[in-house]
Design a protein around this motif. Structure first.
Motif, PDB file in Angstrom:
ATOM      1  N   ILE A 109      39.423  38.015  43.721  1.00 34.19           N
ATOM      2  CA  ILE A 109      40.464  38.709  42.948  1.00 34.19           C
ATOM      3  C   ILE A 109      40.725  40.089  43.538  1.00 34.19           C
ATOM      4  O   ILE A 109      41.864  40.490  43.753  1.00 34.19           O
ATOM      5  CB  ILE A 109      40.067  38.832  41.462  1.00 34.19           C
ATOM      6  N   LYS A 110      39.647  40.819  43.824  1.00 28.61           N
ATOM      7  CA  LYS A 110      39.794  42.173  44.364  1.00 28.61           C
ATOM      8  C   LYS A 110      40.489  42.158  45.721  1.00 28.61           C
ATOM      9  O   LYS A 110      41.291  43.045  46.041  1.00 28.61           O
ATOM     10  CB  LYS A 110      38.430  42.856  44.478  1.00 28.61           C
ATOM     11  N   ASN A 111      40.193  41.149  46.520  1.00 31.72           N
ATOM     12  CA  ASN A 111      40.834  41.041  47.833  1.00 31.72           C
ATOM     13  C   ASN A 111      42.332  40.797  47.736  1.00 31.72           C
ATOM     14  O   ASN A 111      43.073  41.037  48.703  1.00 31.72           O
ATOM     15  CB  ASN A 111      40.180  39.923  48.652  1.00 31.72           C
ATOM     16  N   SER A 112      42.771  40.327  46.582  1.00 30.09           N
ATOM     17  CA  SER A 112      44.205  40.078  46.387  1.00 30.09           C
ATOM     18  C   SER A 112      44.968  41.351  46.054  1.00 30.09           C
ATOM     19  O   SER A 112      46.191  41.338  45.979  1.00 30.09           O
ATOM     20  CB  SER A 112      44.402  39.054  45.264  1.00 30.09           C
ATOM     21  N   LYS A 155      51.507  41.955  42.050  1.00 35.15           N
ATOM     22  CA  LYS A 155      50.614  40.987  41.409  1.00 35.15           C
ATOM     23  C   LYS A 155      50.077  41.568  40.097  1.00 35.15           C
ATOM     24  O   LYS A 155      49.688  42.721  40.045  1.00 35.15           O
ATOM     25  CB  LYS A 155      49.440  40.646  42.329  1.00 35.15           C
ATOM     26  N   HIS A 156      50.037  40.729  39.064  1.00 38.03           N
ATOM     27  CA  HIS A 156      49.472  41.209  37.807  1.00 38.03           C
ATOM     28  C   HIS A 156      48.577  40.168  37.157  1.00 38.03           C
ATOM     29  O   HIS A 156      48.739  38.954  37.355  1.00 38.03           O
ATOM     30  CB  HIS A 156      50.578  41.654  36.831  1.00 38.03           C
ATOM     31  N   ILE A 157      47.610  40.675  36.416  1.00 35.49           N
ATOM     32  CA  ILE A 157      46.721  39.850  35.589  1.00 35.49           C
ATOM     33  C   ILE A 157      47.038  40.158  34.135  1.00 35.49           C
ATOM     34  O   ILE A 157      47.193  41.321  33.757  1.00 35.49           O
ATOM     35  CB  ILE A 157      45.240  40.156  35.881  1.00 35.49           C
ATOM     36  N   GLU A 158      47.151  39.120  33.331  1.00 30.92           N
ATOM     37  CA  GLU A 158      47.501  39.293  31.918  1.00 30.92           C
ATOM     38  C   GLU A 158      46.324  38.874  31.043  1.00 30.92           C
ATOM     39  O   GLU A 158      45.905  37.713  31.056  1.00 30.92           O
ATOM     40  CB  GLU A 158      48.729  38.438  31.580  1.00 30.92           C
ATOM     41  N   LEU A 159      45.771  39.832  30.302  1.00 30.67           N
ATOM     42  CA  LEU A 159      44.717  39.551  29.335  1.00 30.67           C
ATOM     43  C   LEU A 159      45.312  39.519  27.937  1.00 30.67           C
ATOM     44  O   LEU A 159      46.327  40.157  27.692  1.00 30.67           O
ATOM     45  CB  LEU A 159      43.626  40.617  29.418  1.00 30.67           C
ATOM     46  N   PHE A 160      44.679  38.775  27.022  1.00 28.21           N
ATOM     47  CA  PHE A 160      45.229  38.639  25.660  1.00 28.21           C
ATOM     48  C   PHE A 160      46.701  38.223  25.772  1.00 28.21           C
ATOM     49  O   PHE A 160      47.585  38.817  25.158  1.00 28.21           O
ATOM     50  CB  PHE A 160      45.078  39.949  24.880  1.00 28.21           C
ATOM     51  N   ALA A 161      46.941  37.200  26.563  1.00 26.14           N
ATOM     52  CA  ALA A 161      48.294  36.854  27.010  1.00 26.14           C
ATOM     53  C   ALA A 161      49.192  36.316  25.908  1.00 26.14           C
ATOM     54  O   ALA A 161      50.422  36.355  26.038  1.00 26.14           O
ATOM     55  CB  ALA A 161      48.215  35.835  28.148  1.00 26.14           C
ATOM     56  N   GLY A 162      48.605  35.783  24.821  1.00 29.71           N
ATOM     57  CA  GLY A 162      49.436  35.232  23.758  1.00 29.71           C
ATOM     58  C   GLY A 162      50.324  34.118  24.270  1.00 29.71           C
ATOM     59  O   GLY A 162      49.945  33.331  25.140  1.00 29.71           O
ATOM     60  N   CYS A 163      51.535  34.068  23.751  1.00 28.54           N
ATOM     61  CA  CYS A 163      52.467  33.008  24.155  1.00 28.54           C
ATOM     62  C   CYS A 163      53.226  33.362  25.429  1.00 28.54           C
ATOM     63  O   CYS A 163      53.954  32.536  25.970  1.00 28.54           O
ATOM     64  CB  CYS A 163      53.445  32.699  23.029  1.00 28.54           C
ATOM     65  N   GLY A 164      53.108  34.627  25.903  1.00 24.61           N
ATOM     66  CA  GLY A 164      53.700  34.957  27.196  1.00 24.61           C
ATOM     67  C   GLY A 164      54.780  36.002  27.213  1.00 24.61           C
ATOM     68  O   GLY A 164      55.484  36.147  28.223  1.00 24.61           O
ATOM     69  N   GLY A 165      54.968  36.772  26.146  1.00 16.95           N
ATOM     70  CA  GLY A 165      56.025  37.772  26.108  1.00 16.95           C
ATOM     71  C   GLY A 165      55.883  38.833  27.185  1.00 16.95           C
ATOM     72  O   GLY A 165      56.852  39.177  27.872  1.00 16.95           O
ATOM     73  N   LEU A 217      52.590  36.537  38.439  1.00 23.02           N
ATOM     74  CA  LEU A 217      51.349  36.350  37.713  1.00 23.02           C
ATOM     75  C   LEU A 217      50.258  35.829  38.643  1.00 23.02           C
ATOM     76  O   LEU A 217      50.422  34.798  39.308  1.00 23.02           O
ATOM     77  CB  LEU A 217      51.552  35.367  36.562  1.00 23.02           C
ATOM     78  N   TYR A 218      49.147  36.547  38.700  1.00 23.15           N
ATOM     79  CA  TYR A 218      47.987  36.079  39.460  1.00 23.15           C
ATOM     80  C   TYR A 218      47.059  35.268  38.565  1.00 23.15           C
ATOM     81  O   TYR A 218      46.594  34.194  38.940  1.00 23.15           O
ATOM     82  CB  TYR A 218      47.232  37.275  40.054  1.00 23.15           C
ATOM     83  N   LEU A 219      46.813  35.778  37.362  1.00 25.34           N
ATOM     84  CA  LEU A 219      45.864  35.150  36.464  1.00 25.34           C
ATOM     85  C   LEU A 219      46.146  35.606  35.037  1.00 25.34           C
ATOM     86  O   LEU A 219      46.527  36.752  34.819  1.00 25.34           O
ATOM     87  CB  LEU A 219      44.438  35.577  36.862  1.00 25.34           C
ATOM     88  N   ALA A 220      45.974  34.708  34.065  1.00 30.35           N
ATOM     89  CA  ALA A 220      46.142  35.063  32.659  1.00 30.35           C
ATOM     90  C   ALA A 220      44.957  34.554  31.857  1.00 30.35           C
ATOM     91  O   ALA A 220      44.322  33.554  32.230  1.00 30.35           O
ATOM     92  CB  ALA A 220      47.441  34.486  32.097  1.00 30.35           C
ATOM     93  N   ASN A 221      44.647  35.245  30.768  1.00 32.71           N
ATOM     94  CA  ASN A 221      43.582  34.828  29.867  1.00 32.71           C
ATOM     95  C   ASN A 221      44.080  34.932  28.426  1.00 32.71           C
ATOM     96  O   ASN A 221      44.667  35.934  28.048  1.00 32.71           O
ATOM     97  CB  ASN A 221      42.345  35.710  30.058  1.00 32.71           C
ATOM     98  N   GLU A 222      43.856  33.890  27.660  1.00 33.99           N
ATOM     99  CA  GLU A 222      44.242  33.884  26.235  1.00 33.99           C
ATOM    100  C   GLU A 222      43.195  33.119  25.437  1.00 33.99           C
ATOM    101  O   GLU A 222      42.760  32.031  25.838  1.00 33.99           O
ATOM    102  CB  GLU A 222      45.610  33.242  26.051  1.00 33.99           C
ATOM    103  N   LEU A 223      42.771  33.696  24.315  1.00 30.97           N
ATOM    104  CA  LEU A 223      41.756  33.079  23.468  1.00 30.97           C
ATOM    105  C   LEU A 223      42.243  31.791  22.821  1.00 30.97           C
ATOM    106  O   LEU A 223      41.551  30.774  22.815  1.00 30.97           O
ATOM    107  CB  LEU A 223      41.333  34.076  22.385  1.00 30.97           C
ATOM    108  N   SER A 224      43.460  31.817  22.246  1.00 33.76           N
ATOM    109  CA  SER A 224      43.954  30.697  21.446  1.00 33.76           C
ATOM    110  C   SER A 224      44.532  29.579  22.299  1.00 33.76           C
ATOM    111  O   SER A 224      45.480  29.791  23.059  1.00 33.76           O
ATOM    112  CB  SER A 224      45.037  31.187  20.477  1.00 33.76           C
TER     113      SER A 224
END
Length: 532
Positions: free
Chosen positions: A124-127, A7-17, A29-36
């Motif tokens: 999230i931590k339990n995951s 399982k991974h979390i992606e921060l500053f994910a952008g378009c997904g590369g 993917l568990y969770l992603a965050n992107e500003l734009s």
């Protein structure tokens, strides 16, 4: 029985590369965050199979904060993300299931929500997250901290570290530009951002290993140096160290970790003398797939510009995914597989319209790119108005006499390809096509592309039949995106909008190359499997 995905979390994910590469390496993917929201639209479409449009609230894409309600997606997609926190709408509450979601908005707003809603953090931590990854701007980051308080970017590495400390994943992966290794001065004290970032993760309980990679060593047709920080939760690191007893890289990291904790009230005393990063150009033997990622390509097998985009050279044709003649392109489609209908057209391959002046200038760059180094510099000096010797002028004419330049014939009112007969003829042409951009150049057909892929006007195609900038699809090929990956939102932007809009060209240029992400993901996966 299929292998269990990490399982991974992606921060500053952008378009997904990064996420695309990690998925190919065996992560979910568990969770992603992107500003734009513009980059988020591309991420949602390709990684979550969700189209953002109209007034229908999406299921997997949530806004952390917005000035518009959830059924006004068109407005949300064009919202300035730096103004969004002023809004009264949020799609996140105590009951929100964050798994398999993309959160659009500022990471610091996300941190505020998580701090107020411990039930979400607990879920999230339990995951048991295996990896948190991302690429925050870091070039001037320092824990000493009172630089440019209004510069949002200066606090993002600490925000990344804080979120990692809150979730406590097994590992962390941070990617950044080479510039993070250049020192900067604050209050007359010299700092190194990469070292400051390393300290930040230590303070959150992670042991860092730092390196300087280049994407071309991992099958990406681009000379793209990148700083990478891998960090391991302390208990995971101890197991890794036990399995690799007396490993110099791990021992140095362990010593740095202990020293930072011991001196956390005087962090400025810890300098580059206490830690190091490993440069792939100088320490290639260390990149063996044990602690540092294993090279998949060497200088003899680098993927060239011609191999990357030669099969889609003519933009007036339509191309079908998996039906082009490019071995490199089809290998990407095979590595990054999805279930899709046959006959899908390759998207994002529309050329931009250029005037004669621009086409003629690009033709000049294409010709000069074929000159030997000394004459290449001489030709550029002539173009930029510098004085050159008579002997050099003679040599340049000899070179130009083997190539056609693009002139405009006023008698016939059309463009013509002709070989110049004198150096004065070349100089007269150059006066007609001046430029203030000295970073422009043509691709070299038999070499990887240079790293400047964020601004579309900086590079032009290598082939003389195509004096034009690269299409979004061609740039995506250089970043190792498969042909089915479709970029959404505007193609380009300009003016004040540049401050917050992230159009297609910028999405591609800012992305982590999926092939590089895949190699890094496979390394971490191997390490975690070795200690379980």
């Amino acid at each position: 029985m299929s292998e269990k995905k990490l399982k991974h979390i992606e921060l500053f994910a952008g378009c997904g590369g990064m996420s695309l590469g990690l998925e190919a390496a065996g992560y979910k993917l568990y969770l992603a965050n992107e500003l734009s929201p513009m980059a988020g639209e591309t991420f949602a479409y390709n990684l979550l199979n969700e189209t953002l449009e109209g007034n229908k609230a999406p299921l997997k894409t949530l806004w952390i904060k917005s000035q518009f309600p959830k059924d006004s997606i068109d407005k949300r997609l064009r919202e300035n993300p730096f103004e969004a926190p002023e809004g009264n709408y949020s799609d996140i509450d105590d009951c929100t299931i964050l798994n398999d979601k993309l959160l659009i908005g500022d990471i610091n707003e996300l941190l505020k929500i998580l701090e107020k809603k411990p039930v979400l953090v607990k879920s999230i931590k339990n995951s048991e997250i295996d990896l948190i990854s991302g690429g925050p701007p870091c070039q001037s980051f320092s824990l000493a901290g009172k630089r440019e308080k209004n510069n949002h970017k200066n606090i993002l590495p600490e925000s990344f570290a804080r979120l990692a400390g809150m979730i406590q994943p097994k590992t962390v992966l941070l990617e950044n530009v080479k510039g993070i290794t250049s020192p900067f001065t604050e209050n007359k004290i010299k700092y190194h951002a990469w070292l400051e970032v390393s300290k930040a993760f230590v303070l959150e309980g992670f042991v860092p290993v730092c390196m300087m990679l280049n994407s071309k060593y991992f099958g990406v047709p681009q000379n793209r140096p990148r700083f990478i920080l891998l960090a391991y939760r302390k208990d995971i690191f101890k197991k890794l160290l036990k399995n690799n007893f007396n490993n110099d890289i791990l021992n140095l990291s362990n010593n740095f970790f202990e020293k930072v904790l011991k001196n956390k009230n005087s962090l400025e005393t810890i300098t580059v003398k206490d830690f190091k990063y490993y440069d792939i150009e100088n320490n290639a033997s260390l990149f063996d797939g044990v602690i540092l990622p294993k090279l998949t390509h060497t200088e003899r097998t680098f993927i060239s510009s011609g191999e990357a985009i030669g099969d889609i050279r003519t933009t007036r044709f339509s191309y079908i995914v998996n039906k082009t003649k490019g071995k490199y392109a089809n290998s990407l489609n095979d590595i990054f597989k999805i279930d899709f209908q046959k006959g899908i057209e390759v998207k994002n391959h529309d050329p931009r319209n250029h005037s004669f002046l621009i086409r003629s200038r690009f033709r000049f760059y294409q010709v000069v790119e074929q000159f030997r180094n000394g004459l290449k510099k001489g030709a550029i000096d002539m173009f930029t108005g510098k004085n050159i010797s008579d002997d050099l002028r003679v040599e340049l004419l000899d070179e130009f006499s083997h190539h056609k330049l693009l002139f405009f014939d006023e008698n016939t009112n059309r463009e013509i390809d002709i070989i110049p007969q004198s150096i004065k003829e070349v100089e007269q042409l150059l006066k007609l096509i001046p430029t203030k951009k000295h970073s422009q150049r043509a691709l070299a057909e038999f070499e990887p592309a240079p790293s400047q892929l964020t601004i579309p006007d900086d590079l032009c195609h290598y082939h003389s039949d195509h004096p034009r900038t690269l299409t979004v699809r061609e740039m995506a090929r250089f970043q190792s995106f498969p042909d089915w990956f479709e970029f959404k939102s505007k193609v380009t932007t300009g003016g004040q909008m540049r401050k917050f809009e992230v159009p297609q060209y910028t999405q591609v240029g800012n992305a982590v190359p999926p092939l590089l992400a895949k190699s890094l993901g496979e390394l971490i996966k191997t390490q975690l499997n070795s200690i379980n």
